[in-house]
Design an enzyme around this catalytic site. Structure first.
Site, mmCIF file in Angstrom:
data_model
loop_
_atom_site.group_PDB
_atom_site.id
_atom_site.type_symbol
_atom_site.label_atom_id
_atom_site.label_comp_id
_atom_site.label_asym_id
_atom_site.label_seq_id
_atom_site.Cartn_x
_atom_site.Cartn_y
_atom_site.Cartn_z
ATOM 1 N N GLU A 174 0.827 -1.207 0.000
ATOM 2 C CA GLU A 174 0.000 0.000 0.000
ATOM 3 C C GLU A 174 0.861 1.257 0.000
ATOM 4 O O GLU A 174 0.789 2.100 0.892
ATOM 5 C CB GLU A 174 -0.961 -0.012 1.192
ATOM 6 C CG GLU A 174 -2.001 -1.118 1.106
ATOM 7 C CD GLU A 174 -3.050 -1.073 2.204
ATOM 8 O OE1 GLU A 174 -4.170 -1.535 1.971
ATOM 9 O OE2 GLU A 174 -2.727 -0.585 3.308
ATOM 10 N N GLU A 363 -5.684 -8.044 -1.120
ATOM 11 C CA GLU A 363 -6.354 -7.835 0.161
ATOM 12 C C GLU A 363 -7.804 -7.464 -0.102
ATOM 13 O O GLU A 363 -8.086 -6.556 -0.885
ATOM 14 C CB GLU A 363 -5.710 -6.717 0.991
ATOM 15 C CG GLU A 363 -4.369 -7.059 1.590
ATOM 16 C CD GLU A 363 -3.874 -5.963 2.542
ATOM 17 O OE1 GLU A 363 -4.724 -5.276 3.161
ATOM 18 O OE2 GLU A 363 -2.651 -5.785 2.644
#
Length: 466
Positions: A174, A363
């Site tokens: 991320e 995710e």
């Protein structure tokens, strides 16, 4: 019939700092995660090697010692892939050593061998919200260009060591999170200036690009990708000003994908830098390095949100670290994350149209307070519904013609949450008897979703409910 590809990589995702525990075991150094024991949005607590104050993440779910049991459970579900990370501070405890820590390297050898024994392919993130704390204290984190070299040394070490065991790699988890929590992303103080944060981000983007090139040289048959936090926002209304606001809000995180997939800074960011007095130090070598683009794009997706040109009038919903305007058409989880399965299809189409590179959903999941029933079962139908509805949209995106490599839901097993360092927010198919005080038995139990996911993988998605 709409189908998933036969080679689709079904699995789950975890992260070293949220499952392993084993704080300082076998020579591990203190990491940035260790000094944020109450999570990303908690305080920074200075620690040294003499600090034995017990925190939940120091134990986590003790995956470091219990991984054979957990890998066997993943195999029972039929996992074809497990996404996890290497703790940088296990390999280079201070980050700048000349030689790596052999005990740390040996642990991941054992882990990857166990996965291979069960036919589970590793998808490995090099830096997942964790870096040696000493690199922050001694060098100022990613604000210092020297960290590019240290990260290259770390990557070269693990690529060389595991070149026959790991063929799928990610650079930074991320990577766009640095805009929201700079300590977690780039090792900078939370009150750092935009200029300092973007300079640190630049160093990280250069490091990522150099490591992509290195991976291809050391492991020619590997694939290496980036990882974005999919922060999709919609315009709150069809007013043109709101549509423009949504475009610009999405560009703030798509910028990271643009650099890593296209190999240069997009013009809209250059304008943003000019208008905000941000003057980055970018060398000619940096520009050349950035041209080493990734093989595929991976991302997380949990929720969408809205934005408007006049945000002052609207209440914002807190979802993890992101704050977005509430979408009146969507329900929310008990943590306030708005549930939007169709948004996943929108995001997949957006990324595919923009980059034309394979996509990997690494995710996606629902955090909830699971209840242990009197008979020992966990009836997590709400999680099954969430995952089912999102995967239906993944299947629709495949029908749209999008190349999707796989799906590793977050998390494969209950773990310590990243945002607040909680155990009560549970994601896994496997219940772990661990509490906020870290005094649970650590017993593992299969939830109802365990059996649901097992059937889903066995049927390659055909068991999804309409």
């Amino acid at each position: 019939m709409k189908q998933f590809p036969t080679h689709f990589l079904w699995g789950g995702a975890i992260a070293a700092n949220q499952v392993e525990g084993a704080y300082l075991t076998d020579g591990k150094g203190i990491s940035t995660s260790d000094v944020m024991p109450q999570g990303i949005i908690g305080p920074i607590i200075e620690r040294d090697l003499s600090d034995k104050t017990p925190y939940l993440k120091d134990i986590a779910i003790d995956f470091y010692h219990r991984y054979p049991e957990d890998i066997a459970l993943f195999a029972e579900m039929g996992f074809k892939c497990l996404r996890t990370s290497i703790a940088w501070s296990r390999i280079f405890p201070q980050g700048d050593e000349a030689q790596p820590n052999e005990a740390g390297l040996a642990f991941y050898d054992r882990l990857f061998d166990e996965m291979a024994k069960h036919g589970i392919q590793p998808l490995i993130t090099l830096s997942h919200y964790e870096m040696p704390w000493a690199l922050v204290k001694k060098y100022g984190g990613w604000g210092n260009r020297k960290l590019i070299t240290f990260f290259e040394q770390y990557a070269r070490t693990v690529f060389t060591r595991y070149q026959k065991k790991v063929k799928l790699w990610l650079t930074f988890n991320e990577i766009n999170m640095s805009l929201h929590e700079p300590m977690t992303g780039v090792g900078l103080a939370r009150n750092s200036s935009k200029s300092d944060i973007y300079q640190a981000i630049h160093h990280q983007l250069v490091a990522s690009s150099r490591v992509v090139k290195m991976c291809r040289e050391i492991i020619p048959d590997a694939q290496i990708g980036n990882m974005l936090l999919g922060g999709l926002v919609y315009p709150l209304t069809c007013k043109p000003d709101d549509v423009l606001a949504a475009l610009q809000q999405n560009q703030k995180w798509l910028f990271f994908g643009d650099v890593q997939c296209r190999g240069s800074y997009p013009s809209y960011m250059l304008r943003y830098f000019r208008e905000n007095g941000i003057n980055l130090v970018i060398t000619e070598q940096d520009r050349l390095d950035l041209k080493n683009t990734v093989d595929f794009i991976s991302f997380s997706y949990y929720m969408s949100g809205c934005t408007t040109a006049d945000e002052s009038e609207y209440q914002k919903q807190q979802g993890n670290i992101l704050r977005m305007i509430t979408n009146p058409h969507l329900p929310s989880s008990e943590w306030g994350w708005q549930i939007d399965p169709v948004g996943l299809r929108v995001l997949l189409n957006l990324l595919w149209d923009r980059y034309q590179k394979p996509l990997f959903i690494v995710e996606n999941g629902l955090g909830a307070k699971d209840k242990l029933e009197a008979d020992g079962s966990i009836q997590d139908d709400y999680r099954i519904q969430y995952l089912n509805d999102h995967l239906i949209q993944v299947r629709e995106a495949i029908e749209d013609g999008i190349e999707i490599m796989g799906y590793t839901s977050w998390g494969a097993i209950d773990l310590v949450s990243a945002s607040k360092g909680e155990m009560s927010k549970r994601y896994g198919y496997i219940y772990v008897d661990q509490n906020e005080q870290g005094t649970g038995s650590l017993e593992r139990r299969r939830k109802k979703s365990f059996h649901w996911y097992k059937q889903l993988i066995e049927t390659n998605g055909e068991s999804l409910s309409k």
